[in-house]
Design an enzyme around this catalytic site. Sequence first.
Site, PDB file in Angstrom:
ATOM      1  N   GLU A   1       0.811  -1.219   0.000  1.00 33.95           N
ATOM      2  CA  GLU A   1       0.000   0.000   0.000  1.00 33.95           C
ATOM      3  C   GLU A   1       0.847   1.272   0.000  1.00 33.95           C
ATOM      4  O   GLU A   1       0.487   2.252  -0.634  1.00 33.95           O
ATOM      5  CB  GLU A   1      -0.891   0.053   1.244  1.00 33.95           C
ATOM      6  CG  GLU A   1      -1.929  -1.006   1.329  1.00 33.95           C
ATOM      7  CD  GLU A   1      -2.645  -0.966   2.678  1.00 33.95           C
ATOM      8  OE1 GLU A   1      -2.646   0.084   3.355  1.00 33.95           O
ATOM      9  OE2 GLU A   1      -3.183  -2.012   3.058  1.00 33.95           O
ATOM     10  N   ASP A   2       1.938   1.244   0.749  1.00 35.82           N
ATOM     11  CA  ASP A   2       2.656   2.479   1.054  1.00 35.82           C
ATOM     12  C   ASP A   2       3.990   2.665   0.345  1.00 35.82           C
ATOM     13  O   ASP A   2       4.665   3.669   0.584  1.00 35.82           O
ATOM     14  CB  ASP A   2       2.912   2.560   2.570  1.00 35.82           C
ATOM     15  CG  ASP A   2       1.628   2.661   3.365  1.00 35.82           C
ATOM     16  OD1 ASP A   2       0.566   2.932   2.779  1.00 35.82           O
ATOM     17  OD2 ASP A   2       1.679   2.454   4.594  1.00 35.82           O
TER      18      ASP A   2
END
Length: 158
Positions: A60-61
């Site tokens: 996600e990051d």
Amino acid sequence: MNELVARAREFAVQRHGPQRRKYENVPYYVHLDRVVALLRDYGYDAQHIIAAAYLHDILEDTQTTLSELLSEFGTEVGELVYWLSDLEHGTRKNRKRMSAWRLSRAPLEAKLIKLADLADNTPTIVEHDPDFAQVYLAEKEVILAEMARVDGDKITAL
């Protein structure tokens, strides 16, 4: 710390790089270390679970791909991280509903990591952003209710 776990932590620290935790302004890995500590405090220390806990936000990051993660850490770790990754598209409401559906069907090990993640995130959000906390808590309530609906007997036995 065994070799797989050490590699996962180092990989996460490098990939999250200069990212800082919102509200706390500490390096991102502090959150990862706390999630792992919670799991270990409750007796969950299997290397694939701890490695996945260190990597739970990586898709996600960061720019890390699932293919890269599978190549580096194997299917057992990669699958757990996949189940934990909010990669859905659409409106926030629809993304959160799909996330709840996905997590409710995830392996128990992924659910354990998610619970530790929520336990670490929630107090900080509630303390520092009470307005957003109302939205956040409502979204997490849906996730927890869906997880309990699907696997409640297993979760309450923990």
